[in-house]
Structure formats: C-alpha cells, structure tokens
Design an enzyme around this catalytic site. Structure first.
Site, PDB file in Angstrom:
ATOM      1  N   HIS A  26      -2.667   7.872   6.272  1.00 52.94           N
ATOM      2  CA  HIS A  26      -2.956   6.583   5.638  1.00 52.94           C
ATOM      3  C   HIS A  26      -4.405   6.215   5.955  1.00 52.94           C
ATOM      4  O   HIS A  26      -5.132   5.778   5.067  1.00 52.94           O
ATOM      5  CB  HIS A  26      -1.972   5.534   6.138  1.00 52.94           C
ATOM      6  N   LYS A  70      -9.360   7.973   2.296  1.00 51.67           N
ATOM      7  CA  LYS A  70      -9.968   6.639   2.216  1.00 51.67           C
ATOM      8  C   LYS A  70     -11.358   6.592   2.821  1.00 51.67           C
ATOM      9  O   LYS A  70     -12.111   5.648   2.570  1.00 51.67           O
ATOM     10  CB  LYS A  70      -9.052   5.618   2.880  1.00 51.67           C
ATOM     11  N   CYS A  76       0.808  -1.223   0.000  1.00 51.50           N
ATOM     12  CA  CYS A  76       0.000   0.000   0.000  1.00 51.50           C
ATOM     13  C   CYS A  76       0.840   1.272   0.000  1.00 51.50           C
ATOM     14  O   CYS A  76       0.287   2.377  -0.076  1.00 51.50           O
ATOM     15  CB  CYS A  76      -0.945  -0.010   1.191  1.00 51.50           C
TER      16      CYS A  76
END
Length: 421
Positions: free
Chosen positions: A311, A343, A170
């Site tokens: 993240h 995200k 990732c």
C-alpha cells in the site's frame, strides 16, 4: 454459455487484459515503462483553482483527452473518474480480445471508486449557490454517483452480468477485483471487467485531505521528492488520480477462445481493523489478517510469494504499520521478499490504487521485473524490509501480492501467480 457445475473445486480465474491510465502515462505499456524507469508523475496540479491552498501538488494524468474515447456530448455528461475508467476498460477489452457481444449475459463489470465524481459535486454546489436550484444540471446525479464508472462501462461494452461499485475507501479497487474473482469462481459470470477509478484532484479534494493531516506539506517546491514511502523523512501522501481495469476470465472459458493468459488470480483476503477511522490498527494486525487470508484462500505458504506491492502511502503511520503487518503475516520470510510502492511515483489515487497496483503485479509476473520504490534515500529504522530503492530489478515472479488499506479500517490483499499452460 455457462460453465457452472456442481464440482467441489472452485473455478480458476485468469487475467487476459489490462488497461491503465496513470500520472506517468495514458496506456498500459507507457505507464509500465515509466514505472520501471522510476519516472516521477507528481507535479503542480493544474485541473482546478489552487489559490489559497496549502498543498498544490498532485499526481494528475498528463495530457488526458476524453475526446479520444468519448464524443463531445458524452464527455460533457460524464465526470472525469468515469472518463478515466472508460479509457482503461477500452484498452483492457482490446488487449484481451474478448467479444463481449457473444457472451453478453455472462460478462460483468465491477469498478471500485472510493469517492466518485467529486469535481461534479463541487461544480453542482457552485451552481446551486451562485445561480440557484433551477440551474443545477439534470445530469448531476448520474455524473457523480460512485457506481457510474461500472455502469457506464457496462453500457458501453454491453456487459449484462453482475455490475456494481465496491466502496471501501482506498481499498475499493482491490475489493472490486476480489469480488469479481469470487463472482467468477462461484459460477455467476464467465468474465469480469474489474478494477478502480478515481479523480479527486480538485480544490475540495486537496483541501479536505490536507485538513485531515494526511498530505505531504513540505515539498510543494520539489514535487518529484514529495512521495517517500518507507523513508524517515516522509510526512504524508500525495493525492493522485487514475484508473486501471483488468479482464478476468474463467480459465477454461479463456482457453477455449485462445485468449492471452497473463497470470492467474489465486486468492483474495479481507479484514477490518475495527480500530480507528483513519489510523491503522496497532502493530498492523488487521492488514496481516488480510494477507494471511489471501494465502489461505490460495492454498499457499508464505514462502511461495516472490514480490509484494505495498500500500506504501508515504504517511508516517501507514508505512511503519504495514511493515509490521508484513512481518506478522510472513515471519522471517518477510526479510527475503522484495517490497515496492507504486505510490512513490504516482501518488495515492485512492479507490483506483488497488486496480493500478494489481495491474503492476500482473505485469511484473509477465515480464520478470519489479519497479523500484522512488525517493527512499534515508531509510527509516522501523521500515527495515527490502523496498527495492536502487531501481528496477529483474526477478522471476512466481507469485505477487498486492495490498490495499483504506480509511475506516478496510484491508484487502490480492494474490496473482504465473499461469500454467
């Protein structure tokens, strides 16, 4: 055509173009407007057979037509992750106005992909077992290998400089950008097309990540609320897809051709947890080292950072330990820096995530706005930073940090700043 010199100071690197293809839209400005508005890009998956799967939601790119970028024959011979990369690269090059044909040997391509052509692999195996080895496509290998996004973009645009794929799960897209940055800084290229691309929303992708207990499983009937970074009700990430490519150029090279300078890339930090194949290191120590290294490389103090794009996966462990890592890297400054998770709206696009989130940082600098963290409704006491839950926020972003953390313990941190005249 080279600016390579013996000067002791590294060459400066700027961003002159961005292309984005995400679950909230095809195109840079469409995606950016949707993120600022907090739009949801997560829905029931449609790209593959979902029968028997425990998880059926994902962040798919809506209404993506490869025929808008490739002819029918080319489209048949490229995996979806390559098609997404081509779309993003085409937009980025057009945005920058770079004439690659004039400097072809000094322009490279680095597009990270953590998995490569998963749909092609699955189709190849079905053909092998159902129809026999003689029916396996001769194009299968050049369709699925993870370097082919970089390879195909290089061929398409005639970029003959450094060219490869970074594979760090990732963190792949982030490491591609960091490696491209260092390539320009040391004089091995004058411009790079860099970012990430991934298209792993397949039957196997959903099944495998569910088997690893990484995916949210409780909200198939309510996909809009499935991705909940930093919320105490979070139970896993939502698998996504997409691509983003940035055009990076040596600053004087860009200035001479009158390129639009969107931001300057300031620093890149890497580290390894050396701890566990899927879990972050205890107390977030590994990610904190990557952030500190990025600051050191940029010659900046923690107080210089205006915004952090986390993240922020929506898994119980990542969000807790990433919060701890930000505190470890920034000390008391951590509580005054806005942090948000892209995200929360588009899911986790694996190797593409670092590219998309780097693009978000540059657009935040350009426009003086940061997007929210969606679905943060019940704050986790262990996640106690400013995650921008209320909606988009006006903010004078001088320096933005983008974090990407990958299975295998890979940590990558990028820094972008406003470019001086």
């Amino acid at each position: 055509m080279s600016d390579r010199t013996a000067a002791s100071a590294p060459r400066r690197v700027v961003v002159t173009g961005i292309g984005m293809v995400t679950p909230v839209g095809v195109g840079r400005e469409r995606s950016w407007r949707a993120l600022l508005a907090g739009e949801n890009g997560i829905r029931r998956a449609t790209l593959d057979d979902l029968s028997g799967l425990a998880v059926t939601i994902a962040g798919e790119v809506p209404d993506f037509d490869p025929g808008a970028f490739l002819d029918r024959r080319e489209a048949r011979r490229t995996d979806r992750f390559v098609q997404l990369a081509i779309a993003a690269a085409d937009e980025a090059v057009a945005h920058s106005g770079l004439d690659i044909s004039a400097v072809t040997d000094r322009v490279g391509v680095m597009i990270g992909s953590g998995i490569g052509g998963l749909a092609t692999i699955e189709e190849g195996y079905r053909t092998l077992f159902e129809k026999g080895p003689a029916r396996v496509s001769p194009f299968m290998v050049p369709m699925y290998i993870a370097d082919m996004a970089a390879g195909q973009v290089s061929i398409r645009h005639g970029a003959r400089g450094p060219n490869f794929d970074t594979v760090s799960a990732c963190a792949s897209g982030s490491d591609a950008l960091g490696t491209a940055f260092e390539t320009i800084r040391r004089g091995d290229a004058d411009a790079m097309l860099a970012g990430g691309a991934e298209a792993a929303v397949t039957r196997m992708g959903l099944a495998a990540f569910h088997a690893s207990r990484a995916l949210s499983t409780r909200r198939d009937d309510d996909p809009a609320h499935a991705s909940r970074p930093f919320d105490r009700e979070r139970d896993g990430f939502v698998l996504g897809e997409g691509a983003a490519v940035l055009v990076l150029e040596e600053r004087e090279f860009a200035r001479r051709r009158g390129a639009p300078i969107l931001a300057e890339m300031l620093g890149y930090g890497q580290s390894a947890d050396a701890f566990h194949v899927t879990q972050p290191s205890e107390n977030g120590e590994g990610a904190a080292r990557a952030m500190r290294e990025a600051l050191r490389a940029a010659g900046l103090d923690a107080s210089a950072v205006s915004y952090i794009n986390a993240h922020g996966t929506s898994t119980p462990l990542n969000d807790k330990f990433e919060t701890l890592s930000i505190k470890a890297a920034f000390g008391e400054e951590a509580f005054s820096i806005p942090v948000s998770s892209t995200k929360s709206m588009i899911g986790h696009s694996l190797g593409a995530g670092g590219g998309i989130e780097a693009a978000v940082c540059v657009l935040s600098i350009r426009d003086g706005r940061i997007h929210p963290t969606r679905n943060l409704e019940a704050p986790d006491p262990e996640c106690d930073l400013d995650y921008v839950p209320e909606g988009a926020r006006d903010l004078d972003v001088e320096v933005a940090m983008s974090n990407a953390l990958g299975f295998g313990g890979h940590n990558s941190s990028l820094l972008f700043g406003r470019s001086d005249p």
